[in-house]
Design an enzyme around this catalytic site. Structure first.
Site, mmCIF file in Angstrom:
data_model
loop_
_atom_site.group_PDB
_atom_site.id
_atom_site.type_symbol
_atom_site.label_atom_id
_atom_site.label_comp_id
_atom_site.label_asym_id
_atom_site.label_seq_id
_atom_site.Cartn_x
_atom_site.Cartn_y
_atom_site.Cartn_z
ATOM 1 N N CYS A 269 8.780 43.224 17.242
ATOM 2 C CA CYS A 269 9.563 42.654 16.151
ATOM 3 C C CYS A 269 10.716 41.809 16.705
ATOM 4 O O CYS A 269 11.520 42.298 17.501
ATOM 5 C CB CYS A 269 10.121 43.751 15.248
ATOM 6 S SG CYS A 269 11.089 43.098 13.860
ATOM 7 N N GLY B 262 -2.157 37.499 15.720
ATOM 8 C CA GLY B 262 -1.578 36.219 15.342
ATOM 9 C C GLY B 262 -2.561 35.122 15.005
ATOM 10 O O GLY B 262 -3.512 34.885 15.747
ATOM 11 N N ASP B 263 -2.350 34.499 13.833
ATOM 12 C CA ASP B 263 -2.991 33.234 13.452
ATOM 13 C C ASP B 263 -4.469 33.328 13.093
ATOM 14 O O ASP B 263 -5.139 32.304 13.016
ATOM 15 C CB ASP B 263 -2.801 32.182 14.549
ATOM 16 C CG ASP B 263 -1.335 31.941 14.885
ATOM 17 O OD1 ASP B 263 -0.485 32.179 14.009
ATOM 18 O OD2 ASP B 263 -1.040 31.532 16.019
ATOM 19 N N PRO C 281 0.587 45.619 10.842
ATOM 20 C CA PRO C 281 1.712 46.182 10.087
ATOM 21 C C PRO C 281 2.684 45.066 9.726
ATOM 22 O O PRO C 281 3.192 44.357 10.605
ATOM 23 C CB PRO C 281 2.333 47.162 11.089
ATOM 24 C CG PRO C 281 1.963 46.630 12.439
ATOM 25 C CD PRO C 281 0.642 45.947 12.277
ATOM 26 N N GLN D 36 3.116 53.091 12.550
ATOM 27 C CA GLN D 36 3.891 52.318 13.518
ATOM 28 C C GLN D 36 5.344 52.779 13.476
ATOM 29 O O GLN D 36 5.974 52.804 12.414
ATOM 30 C CB GLN D 36 3.852 50.815 13.239
ATOM 31 C CG GLN D 36 4.566 50.056 14.359
ATOM 32 C CD GLN D 36 4.612 48.555 14.164
ATOM 33 O OE1 GLN D 36 5.364 48.059 13.344
ATOM 34 N NE2 GLN D 36 3.820 47.826 14.942
ATOM 35 N N GLY E 169 -2.966 39.678 9.953
ATOM 36 C CA GLY E 169 -1.880 39.873 9.009
ATOM 37 C C GLY E 169 -1.916 38.869 7.885
ATOM 38 O O GLY E 169 -2.355 39.155 6.775
ATOM 39 N N ARG E 170 -1.465 37.653 8.166
ATOM 40 C CA ARG E 170 -1.374 36.619 7.130
ATOM 41 C C ARG E 170 -2.724 36.318 6.490
ATOM 42 O O ARG E 170 -2.823 36.104 5.286
ATOM 43 C CB ARG E 170 -0.773 35.339 7.733
ATOM 44 C CG ARG E 170 -0.493 34.229 6.729
ATOM 45 C CD ARG E 170 0.467 33.216 7.329
ATOM 46 N NE ARG E 170 0.027 32.777 8.649
ATOM 47 C CZ ARG E 170 -0.682 31.675 8.881
ATOM 48 N NH1 ARG E 170 -1.030 30.910 7.864
ATOM 49 N NH2 ARG E 170 -1.019 31.318 10.101
ATOM 50 N N LYS F 221 2.520 47.474 20.373
ATOM 51 C CA LYS F 221 2.464 46.090 19.888
ATOM 52 C C LYS F 221 3.636 45.346 20.511
ATOM 53 O O LYS F 221 4.797 45.698 20.300
ATOM 54 C CB LYS F 221 2.540 46.029 18.365
ATOM 55 C CG LYS F 221 2.250 44.645 17.790
ATOM 56 C CD LYS F 221 2.052 44.705 16.280
ATOM 57 C CE LYS F 221 1.561 43.362 15.741
ATOM 58 N NZ LYS F 221 2.611 42.339 15.710
#
Length: 312
Positions: free
Chosen positions: A105, A205-206, A21, A75, A226-227, A143
């Protein structure tokens, strides 16, 4: 752990690759695109339970889902268990198969209200929120980050408390709140959480390509991307053994979905943000980048995409 099927409570996913998200990015149009590219699950942008309780129209619109989203996951974020209970009573969350709680967050406007990763500092409240949602009988996921302060690691005891409260899965972003999105993530922490829990643990992540996935695949049961999805939504296809799609047809589909679900102004402004990712590593796009920020209509955006990007 390689790509495989995954069960979150009583909900089965076709694979263990989850679209993260991302506020401002993972709206209904982009989630549909990623699910069609092979994601096992997509999660809405984080939705404020207070916004739901106040019956905010914009918050309600964030709950829209497409037919491609099977199963569905929302979420939620907040800091008061009673707000979550009230939001549940409205009926607007009934359609979702999975509830995810944002406890990761790090943005100050969220943290200062005791929400997001601030819940790492109030584990009893966090557990009460999990219990409130778990009473619905639907799977609840969390999360979280590894800690709040720099160099703090509360991941294992916090995750264990969430499991005891009824969580069906925990996603760990192996950075602290203080690190925000920079610095080095410690993926050994994710492995420690997985070893301590009886429920699935997801690494966040990553992960941006097959190589970065391979480096992290031994630490968790599932993987949140995500990215990497912003750069190329077909990363889900690649990781599941399929073909990588050309970016041009993906961009055209994304534009079509934005036009289907949103007004023109939103669509034009939103797609601009994505080009910073879609065009990462692509040469010869400087002129396009300059012109796209002047475009005021979807027709003009499509014309520029056809003229400059049809070869990528």
């Amino acid at each position: 752990m390689p790509v495989s099927e995954l069960k979150i409570g009583n909900v089965a996913l076709k694979n263990n690759l989850i679209l993260a998200p991302l506020a401002g990015y993972t709206d209904i149009a982009f989630r549909r695109l990623c699910m069609e590219c092979g994601a096992g699950l997509s999660v809405t942008e984080m939705v404020s339970v207070k916004g739901l309780c106040y019956k905010n129209k914009q918050t309600f619109e964030m709950l829209r889902t497409s037919e491609a989203e099977v199963p569905t996951c929302v979420q939620l974020f907040g800091s008061d268990p009673s707000d979550f209970k009230q939001a549940l009573s409205l009926g607007v969350l009934d359609k979702f198969d999975i509830f995810d709680i944002n406890m990761g967050c790090p943005v100050n406007k969220v943290v200062k209200n005791g929400e997001g990763s601030a819940l790492l500092k109030t584990p009893d409240i966090a557990a009460a929120i999990v219990s409130t949602l778990a009473e619905t009988g639907k799977p609840v996921t969390v999360k979280m980050r590894s800690g709040f302060k720099a160099d703090e690691n509360v991941a294992v005891p916090f995750a264990l408390k969430m499991q005891k409260a009824g969580a069906a899965m925990v996603t760990v972003h192996a950075r602290t709140t203080a690190q925000l999105y920079g610095g080095k993530a410690d993926y050994n922490i994710v492995g420690e959480v997985r070893d301590a829990l009886d429920i699935p643990v997801t690494l966040s992540g990553d992960i941006v390509d097959f190589s970065s996935f391979a480096e992290r695949s031994s630490f968790a049961d599932a993987f949140m991307i995500g990215r990497g999805a912003l750069i190329n939504p077909s990363i889900f296809s690649v990781l599941t053994g399929g073909q990588e799609s050309k970016k041009y047809p993906l961009i055209k589909r994304h534009l079509a979905y934005l036009e289907e679900y949103f007004n023109e102004r939103y669509a034009v402004v939103t797609i601009r943000k994505f080009f910073a990712y879609y065009l990462k590593g692509e040469r010869g796009t400087k002129e396009f980048k300059n012109l796209i920020y002047e475009a005021q209509s979807l027709a003009e955006v499509n014309r520029l995409v056809d003229k400059y990007l049809s070869g990528i």
